[in-house]
Design an enzyme around this catalytic site. Structure first.
Site, mmCIF file in Angstrom:
data_model
loop_
_atom_site.group_PDB
_atom_site.id
_atom_site.type_symbol
_atom_site.label_atom_id
_atom_site.label_comp_id
_atom_site.label_asym_id
_atom_site.label_seq_id
_atom_site.Cartn_x
_atom_site.Cartn_y
_atom_site.Cartn_z
ATOM 1 N N ALA A 150 0.834 -1.208 0.000
ATOM 2 C CA ALA A 150 0.000 0.000 0.000
ATOM 3 C C ALA A 150 0.865 1.254 0.000
ATOM 4 C CB ALA A 150 -0.938 -0.007 1.202
ATOM 5 N N TYR B 216 0.680 4.308 -2.598
ATOM 6 C CA TYR B 216 0.415 5.681 -2.169
ATOM 7 C C TYR B 216 1.531 6.622 -2.611
ATOM 8 C CZ TYR B 216 -2.995 3.366 0.908
ATOM 9 O OH TYR B 216 -4.017 2.613 1.411
#
Length: 150
Positions: A121, A125
């Site tokens: 993640a 991001y």
């Protein structure tokens, strides 16, 4: 791809509740049911379904929070159903939601939080322009911010 971001309502709630992350991702994001409960308790949260050609492939939750005269737009929850992972939806819908939030709130910054061991993640991001700002949220997750330049 024909995509839509639609609020979760009585009409699509059951469809949203069927969404699940892969087993190795559990613990990084709350279940859809937990998110919907939280949104009922705190109406600043807006849960949405992420659709590709009328099929809900993911879920997100965002909100506008004002504390100490500072407004923050939070991209609070995000998941792509395990059956639709690996097809580019993660990056695609993240961009769609970020564009949606920027337009809806005319904001210059968007915040999110992430566990520091959720490397996949974090990598996504960072590709989308987020960086760590040194803060921790109330659950001990690291806060990231995406700042738009005028």
């Amino acid at each position: 791809m024909f995509s839509e971001i639609c609020e979760i309502t009585v009409d699509n709630k059951q469809q949203a509740l069927q969404l699940k992350v892969a087993p190795n991702q559990q613990g990084y994001v709350e279940t859809v049911e937990e998110c919907l409960t939280e949104a009922r308790e705190d109406t600043r949260y807006v849960p949405v379904g992420l659709y590709d050609n009328n099929i809900m492939v993911g879920f997100a939750m965002y909100g506008r929070f004002v504390e100490n005269n500072e407004e923050r737009i939070w991209f609070d929850r995000y998941l792509i159903d395990e059956h639709f992972q690996g097809r580019g939806y993660g990056k695609y819908f993240m961009k769609q939601v970020l564009d949606f939030l920027t337009e809806k709130y005319h904001c210059h910054s968007i915040f999110l939080s992430v566990y520091d061991d959720n490397l996949f993640a974090i990598q996504l991001y960072e590709k989308m322009g987020f960086h760590f700002n040194g803060e921790l949220d109330v659950h001990g997750e690291k806060v990231m911010v995406r700042e738009l330049i005028n």
